[in-house]
Structure formats: structure tokens, C-alpha cells
Design a protein around this motif. Structure first.
Motif, PDB file in Angstrom:
ATOM      1  N   GLY A   1       0.804  -1.217   0.000  1.00 40.63           N
ATOM      2  CA  GLY A   1       0.000   0.000   0.000  1.00 40.63           C
ATOM      3  C   GLY A   1       0.832   1.259   0.000  1.00 40.63           C
ATOM      4  N   ASP A   2       2.155   1.110   0.161  1.00 44.79           N
ATOM      5  CA  ASP A   2       3.090   2.238   0.098  1.00 44.79           C
ATOM      6  C   ASP A   2       3.833   2.233  -1.233  1.00 44.79           C
ATOM      7  OD1 ASP A   2       2.368   2.918   2.690  1.00 44.79           O
ATOM      8  OD2 ASP A   2       4.026   1.806   3.598  1.00 44.79           O
ATOM      9  N   ILE A   3       4.514   3.328  -1.533  1.00 43.28           N
ATOM     10  CA  ILE A   3       5.263   3.451  -2.784  1.00 43.28           C
ATOM     11  C   ILE A   3       6.667   3.971  -2.502  1.00 43.28           C
ATOM     12  CG2 ILE A   3       4.345   5.773  -3.230  1.00 43.28           C
ATOM     13  CD1 ILE A   3       4.497   5.161  -6.226  1.00 43.28           C
ATOM     14  N   ILE A   4       7.645   3.402  -3.189  1.00 41.53           N
ATOM     15  CA  ILE A   4       9.039   3.844  -3.096  1.00 41.53           C
ATOM     16  C   ILE A   4       9.506   4.220  -4.486  1.00 41.53           C
ATOM     17  CG2 ILE A   4      11.392   3.213  -2.441  1.00 41.53           C
ATOM     18  CD1 ILE A   4      10.211   1.084  -0.576  1.00 41.53           C
ATOM     19  N   LEU A   5      10.028   5.436  -4.634  1.00 39.41           N
ATOM     20  CA  LEU A   5      10.552   5.920  -5.908  1.00 39.41           C
ATOM     21  C   LEU A   5      12.043   6.209  -5.748  1.00 39.41           C
ATOM     22  CD1 LEU A   5       7.679   8.384  -6.899  1.00 39.41           C
ATOM     23  CD2 LEU A   5       7.980   6.015  -7.597  1.00 39.41           C
ATOM     24  N   ALA A   6      12.871   5.485  -6.498  1.00 37.57           N
ATOM     25  CA  ALA A   6      14.320   5.591  -6.327  1.00 37.57           C
ATOM     26  C   ALA A   6      15.010   5.981  -7.620  1.00 37.57           C
ATOM     27  CB  ALA A   6      14.887   4.262  -5.821  1.00 37.57           C
ATOM     28  N   ASP A   7      16.047   6.799  -7.480  1.00 34.94           N
ATOM     29  CA  ASP A   7      16.898   7.135  -8.624  1.00 34.94           C
ATOM     30  C   ASP A   7      17.440   5.844  -9.240  1.00 34.94           C
ATOM     31  OD1 ASP A   7      19.630   7.771  -9.938  1.00 34.94           O
ATOM     32  OD2 ASP A   7      18.805   9.760  -9.623  1.00 34.94           O
ATOM     33  N   LYS A   8      17.529   5.808 -10.549  1.00 37.22           N
ATOM     34  CA  LYS A   8      17.950   4.612 -11.276  1.00 37.22           C
ATOM     35  C   LYS A   8      19.319   4.111 -10.841  1.00 37.22           C
ATOM     36  CE  LYS A   8      17.464   1.627 -14.711  1.00 37.22           C
ATOM     37  NZ  LYS A   8      16.414   0.582 -14.674  1.00 37.22           N
ATOM     38  N   LEU A   9      20.190   5.001 -10.360  1.00 34.10           N
ATOM     39  CA  LEU A   9      21.564   4.604 -10.059  1.00 34.10           C
ATOM     40  C   LEU A   9      21.872   4.510  -8.566  1.00 34.10           C
ATOM     41  CD1 LEU A   9      23.688   6.443 -12.783  1.00 34.10           C
ATOM     42  CD2 LEU A   9      22.592   4.191 -12.854  1.00 34.10           C
ATOM     43  N   VAL A  10      20.850   4.341  -7.731  1.00 30.83           N
ATOM     44  CA  VAL A  10      21.146   4.174  -6.306  1.00 30.83           C
ATOM     45  C   VAL A  10      21.915   2.880  -6.085  1.00 30.83           C
ATOM     46  CG1 VAL A  10      19.233   5.552  -5.436  1.00 30.83           C
ATOM     47  CG2 VAL A  10      18.892   3.096  -5.867  1.00 30.83           C
ATOM     48  N   HIS A  11      22.593   2.814  -4.951  1.00 36.43           N
ATOM     49  CA  HIS A  11      23.480   1.703  -4.626  1.00 36.43           C
ATOM     50  C   HIS A  11      22.735   0.367  -4.555  1.00 36.43           C
ATOM     51  CE1 HIS A  11      26.360  -0.662  -2.181  1.00 36.43           C
ATOM     52  NE2 HIS A  11      27.258   0.096  -2.783  1.00 36.43           N
ATOM     53  N   ALA A  12      23.470  -0.713  -4.820  1.00 34.57           N
ATOM     54  CA  ALA A  12      22.878  -2.056  -4.805  1.00 34.57           C
ATOM     55  C   ALA A  12      22.226  -2.385  -3.474  1.00 34.57           C
ATOM     56  CB  ALA A  12      23.957  -3.099  -5.126  1.00 34.57           C
ATOM     57  N   SER A  13      22.795  -1.895  -2.372  1.00 33.69           N
ATOM     58  CA  SER A  13      22.215  -2.182  -1.057  1.00 33.69           C
ATOM     59  C   SER A  13      20.845  -1.539  -0.904  1.00 33.69           C
ATOM     60  CB  SER A  13      23.152  -1.698   0.052  1.00 33.69           C
ATOM     61  OG  SER A  13      23.371  -0.298  -0.022  1.00 33.69           O
ATOM     62  N   ILE A  14      20.658  -0.369  -1.495  1.00 34.23           N
ATOM     63  CA  ILE A  14      19.347   0.285  -1.471  1.00 34.23           C
ATOM     64  C   ILE A  14      18.361  -0.515  -2.313  1.00 34.23           C
ATOM     65  CG2 ILE A  14      18.055   2.348  -2.141  1.00 34.23           C
ATOM     66  CD1 ILE A  14      20.503   4.011  -1.484  1.00 34.23           C
ATOM     67  N   ILE A  15      18.794  -0.933  -3.488  1.00 33.68           N
ATOM     68  CA  ILE A  15      17.925  -1.731  -4.361  1.00 33.68           C
ATOM     69  C   ILE A  15      17.490  -3.011  -3.656  1.00 33.68           C
ATOM     70  CG2 ILE A  15      17.828  -3.016  -6.534  1.00 33.68           C
ATOM     71  CD1 ILE A  15      19.860  -0.961  -7.637  1.00 33.68           C
ATOM     72  N   ASP A  16      18.431  -3.677  -2.998  1.00 28.84           N
ATOM     73  CA  ASP A  16      18.094  -4.908  -2.288  1.00 28.84           C
ATOM     74  C   ASP A  16      17.091  -4.641  -1.169  1.00 28.84           C
ATOM     75  OD1 ASP A  16      19.811  -6.215  -3.949  1.00 28.84           O
ATOM     76  OD2 ASP A  16      21.372  -6.582  -2.449  1.00 28.84           O
TER      77      ASP A  16
ATOM     78  N   ILE B   1      14.906  -2.167  -0.984  1.00 27.51           N
ATOM     79  CA  ILE B   1      13.606  -1.840  -1.574  1.00 27.51           C
ATOM     80  C   ILE B   1      12.886  -3.115  -2.004  1.00 27.51           C
ATOM     81  CG2 ILE B   1      12.507  -0.763  -3.571  1.00 27.51           C
ATOM     82  CD1 ILE B   1      14.618   1.467  -3.357  1.00 27.51           C
ATOM     83  N   LYS B   2      13.622  -4.040  -2.606  1.00 32.32           N
ATOM     84  CA  LYS B   2      13.015  -5.290  -3.063  1.00 32.32           C
ATOM     85  C   LYS B   2      12.527  -6.144  -1.887  1.00 32.32           C
ATOM     86  CE  LYS B   2      15.478  -5.761  -7.460  1.00 32.32           C
ATOM     87  NZ  LYS B   2      16.490  -6.562  -8.222  1.00 32.32           N
ATOM     88  N   LEU B   3      13.177  -6.017  -0.740  1.00 35.10           N
ATOM     89  CA  LEU B   3      12.766  -6.785   0.437  1.00 35.10           C
ATOM     90  C   LEU B   3      11.492  -6.234   1.073  1.00 35.10           C
ATOM     91  CD1 LEU B   3      16.222  -7.447   2.136  1.00 35.10           C
ATOM     92  CD2 LEU B   3      14.683  -9.179   1.174  1.00 35.10           C
ATOM     93  N   SER B   4      11.185  -4.972   0.795  1.00 33.36           N
ATOM     94  CA  SER B   4       9.952  -4.394   1.333  1.00 33.36           C
ATOM     95  C   SER B   4       8.761  -4.906   0.523  1.00 33.36           C
ATOM     96  CB  SER B   4       9.991  -2.869   1.279  1.00 33.36           C
ATOM     97  OG  SER B   4       9.740  -2.420  -0.041  1.00 33.36           O
ATOM     98  N   ARG B   5       7.573  -4.751   1.085  1.00 34.32           N
ATOM     99  CA  ARG B   5       6.367  -5.175   0.376  1.00 34.32           C
ATOM    100  C   ARG B   5       5.727  -4.008  -0.388  1.00 34.32           C
ATOM    101  NH1 ARG B   5       2.331  -7.431   4.220  1.00 34.32           N
ATOM    102  NH2 ARG B   5       1.400  -8.354   2.351  1.00 34.32           N
ATOM    103  N   ALA B   6       6.381  -2.868  -0.357  1.00 36.06           N
ATOM    104  CA  ALA B   6       5.849  -1.693  -1.059  1.00 36.06           C
ATOM    105  C   ALA B   6       6.075  -1.825  -2.560  1.00 36.06           C
ATOM    106  CB  ALA B   6       6.527  -0.433  -0.542  1.00 36.06           C
ATOM    107  N   ASP B   7       5.215  -1.184  -3.327  1.00 34.17           N
ATOM    108  CA  ASP B   7       5.465  -1.076  -4.764  1.00 34.17           C
ATOM    109  C   ASP B   7       6.602  -0.095  -4.991  1.00 34.17           C
ATOM    110  OD1 ASP B   7       3.451  -2.838  -5.326  1.00 34.17           O
ATOM    111  OD2 ASP B   7       1.982  -1.315  -5.912  1.00 34.17           O
ATOM    112  N   HIS B   8       7.438  -0.378  -5.973  1.00 32.80           N
ATOM    113  CA  HIS B   8       8.572   0.514  -6.197  1.00 32.80           C
ATOM    114  C   HIS B   8       8.784   0.768  -7.690  1.00 32.80           C
ATOM    115  CE1 HIS B   8      10.206  -3.638  -6.109  1.00 32.80           C
ATOM    116  NE2 HIS B   8      10.998  -3.221  -7.063  1.00 32.80           N
TER     117      HIS B   8
END
Length: 393
Positions: free
Chosen positions: A130-145, A147-154
Motif C-alpha cells: 500500500g506504500d510506494i518507493i521511488l528511487a533514482d535509477k543509479l542508487v546503490h545495490a544495497s538500497i535496491i536490495d 527496496i526489493k525486500l519491502s512489500r511496497a510497490d517501487h
């Protein structure tokens, strides 16, 4: 079982044929700007010790002198022997976290064992379905990981493209309860910087929170070394400012500054904090010791900026192009085989600068990533460009 290892060997052979197989280097010693690998000494352009703190003999001697005089204290222990929620949350944690929070004029801060622990734990703890995460395309791999672990749409917006971010917000924001915009301040592979003010404006307009990872900026820029948020006077407009101790501050671990209820939620829900042994008290004491000095290291930050600008100028004069504008200086080579040729030529000339290849960077953008520090001399910086002038690919 034999099939399993045949499969691994086939994959490894594929990495090697694609010029993407990596291996660990046997580092024998690091002294100042030089690194010893397999008995050979090289000028080291791979370190994130931007201010030279980790290799500062005088600072280390001062700290070790204190350590010797206080060996009886628990703050000199080399292990916490427990997670922070059990018996690992010693008072030195509380003191250091309060110091960090005060620097940033925030309510609280929270220390993690590493930047990876912080980024992979924060997002699943804070954002849900029910939440949303919007991230810059080039954020660090740890941030991407994380975000993917959360249940929010991204969703990912094009690098530094605020118009693209706005379009996504216009289309998507109304369908979600809570949301966060995520960026690095200085990007780890390109050395360019985010428009924090512009991101803050969008966050305010669309009722979003703003998360800024200052990993490569903390200690390095700003009057007190607090990062790009300090430079742009946006500290009060950013909800979550994250940073690391293992780069410009010469230590280990990471932190996030935030509100009290956020810290409390992380203590209760952040798996990467809850289920890991706390950093040893001596490590936290070192960070507390360094923080008292780093806010005053204006001269080191000036030298870092001067060295970075000089090095970029010399790269350009050598006939090569780079991108970004800070102390991370990438030289884009393109194909994997090409960047390996550049890296090997540097190594033969006594300069250690590893090649960066996919998946760390995008296809066709393999590069040499030079990390400039405040301790490099003009001659050391020019030695790189002399080698570049002689490379033929």
C-alpha cells in the motif's frame, strides 16, 4: 552433487570468457597512499579513505594511547558478544548516536553494523503493502536490495531526472498511502550529485518522505563535513539522512538520523539490526573520537576538493573524458575487455585502480573508478595522466 559443481564451473568459465570474473586481492599492507599486493607496491586509487583518516598515524597513536590507558573499560572491548537488543547496546552507542543527532539537528540517530545492513533493513521495516518507493535509477545495490525486500510497490526514475520523477508521482502517488523518494547525494559510480533541493520540493508537493544516502559525502563536503544536505541547507527538509563511517570517516558501520518514532520502529522491526551482533564498543568509541575531530577538518576537505578538481583537469588534458564533479572520478572505457586493458596497464605502471564492470554499472559503461583523497600529491595525481597518454587500445 557432481552436476552442481559442473554447473558452477560452467558459470565461472562464462564469466571469464565475458571478462567479468572477479577474484580477491591479497593485500599485504596499506601505508598512506600506497598498497602492497603480492609483494608489489602500488599507488592506491581504490580507497574510499577520502580524508586519509584511516591511515593517519598521529590520529591512530592518539587513540591507541587512550586505549592503553583505559584497557580496563568495557569501551575497549573488541566484541559486543551480543545483539543490540540483548546486551550489546552499551552506553558508548547512546553517546555517539546523540552526538550524530545533534550535528544534524535531528531528534535521534541509529547506528548499524554496515551501510548494507542499514539499507537492506530500513525499507522493509518502514514501508509495506500500500506504500510506494521511488528511487533514482543509479542508487546503490544495497538500497535496491532493501527496496526489493519491502512489500511496497517501487519504481525507478531516470538518473537525476526530476521531470521523470514528477511524471511518475502525478500518475502513481494518489493510489498509495505513504511514500518515499530515495537518492544518493554523491553517486558512488558516477561521482555526480543529486538535486536535493529539487527532490525536497517534490517530496513536499506530493506528501512524500525523502531518504538521502550520504555515504560518499559524509566527512568530505560541507563546512562541518555533514554532506550535501549541509551544503544545500536542506537538512531540515530531508526526513532520513543516512551515512557511513567506513569511507570518509575512517571507521566501520553506518548511521541514519531521523525522528524518535522512526528509530523505535527500526529497533522493533529492522531485521538487519535485530539479528546481528552489535559492532564492538571499541569501534564505536573510535567513531565518537573521530567525529569530534572530523567536524573541524576543514583544511582536509579543501585539499580533497582541490585534488579532485586538479585531477579531473589533468584527465581532460590527457585527451580523456570523465563524468561527475566530486572526488569519485570515473573514466568510462566502454567494453569490459577495454577497461581490463586500461587497468592492467595502470598496474604495470605501479597504479592500482580496479576495473568496474557490469552488473555494478550498466552494459557498455565499464570504467576505471578513481577515488581521489586529500593526501595525494600533485606528482602522484599526474602519474596517472602520464600513463593514460601512453595507452593505445
Amino acid at each position: 552433487m557432481a552436476d552442481f559443481y559442473r554447473k558452477l564451473n560452467k558459470k565461472l568459465s562464462g564469466l571469464e570468457s565475458d571478462f567479468r570474473k572477479r577474484s580477491l586481492k591479497n593485500i599485504a599492507d596499506i601505508k598512506g597512499n600506497y598498497i602492497e599486493i603480492d609483494g608489489e607496491k602500488y599507488l592506491n586509487f581504490s580507497s574510499n579513505d577520502y580524508l586519509g583518516i584511516a591511515n593517519d598515524i598521529d590520529i591512530k597513536k592518539e587513540f591507541l594511547d587512550w586505549l592503553g590507558k583505559n584497557a580496563h573499560s568495557f569501551t575497549t572491548n573488541f566484541s559486543s558478544s551480543s545483539s543490540r537488543l540483548l546486551s550489546g547496546n552499551t552506553t558508548v552507542y547512546e553517546k555517539t548516536e546523540q552526538t550524530i543527532a545533534d550535528f544534524y539537528r535531528k531528534e535521534v540517530s541509529l547506528i548499524f553494523s554496515s551501510g548494507y545492513h542499514m539499507n537492506t533493513g530500513f525499507f522493509p521495516a518502514m514501508y509495506e503493502k500500500g506504500d510506494i518507493i521511488l528511487a533514482d535509477k543509479l542508487v546503490h545495490a544495497s538500497i535496491i536490495d532493501g527496496i526489493k525486500l519491502s512489500r511496497a510497490d517501487h519504481f525507478r526514475f531516470r538518473h537525476l531526472d526530476l521531470d521523470h520523477l514528477r511524471n511518475i508521482l502525478l500518475k502513481k502517488r494518489g493510489a498509495y498511502k505513504n511514500g518515499v523518494i530515495v537518492t544518493e547525494s554523491i553517486f558512488s559510480m558516477d561521482g555526480d550529485i543529486a538535486n536535493i533541493s529539487g527532490l525536497a520540493e517534490l517530496a513536499e508537493e506530493f506528501d512524500m518522505q525523502l531518504f538521502v544516502d550520504e555515504a560518499h559525502a559524509v566527512g568530505c563536503i560541507g563546512n562541518r563535513g555533514l554532506g550535501l544536505c549541509e551544503v544545500t541547507d536542506t537538512i531540515d527538509r530531508v526526513d532520513f539522512i543516512a551515512g557511513t563511517f567506513g569511507k570518509g570517516l575512517g571507521g566501520a558501520g553506518a548511521f541514519i538520523v531521523c525522528r524518535e518514532e522512526v528509530k523505535s520502529m527500526l529497533v522493533n522491526k529492522c531485521r538487519s539490526l535485530i539479528f546481528t551482533t552489535a559492532l564492538p564498543p571499541v569501534n564505536i568509541k573510535w567513531i565518537d573520537f573521530i567525529l569530534s575531530k572530523s567536524v573541524k577538518m576543514t583544511k582536509k576537505r579543501e585539499l580533497l576538493a582541490q585534488n579532485s578538481a586538479f585531477f579531473r583537469k589533468k584527465i581532460s588534458e590527457s585527451g580523456y573524458e570523465t563524468i561527475g564533479e566530486k572526488h569519485i572520478v570515473p573514466l568510462i572505457c566502454g567494453e569490459d575487455a577495454t577497461v581490463l586493458t586500461f587497468s592492467e596497464r595502470m598496474l604495470k605502471s605501479g597504479i592500482f585502480v580496479p576495473s568496474i564492470r557490469p552488473p555494478t554499472v550498466a552494459e557498455g559503461s565499464s570504467r576505471l573508478r578513481f577515488s581521489v583523497t586529500s593526501t595525494f600529491t600533485v606528482d602522484e595525481l599526474e602519474s596517472v595522466t602520464k600513463v593514460l597518454k601512453g595507452i593505445e587500445v
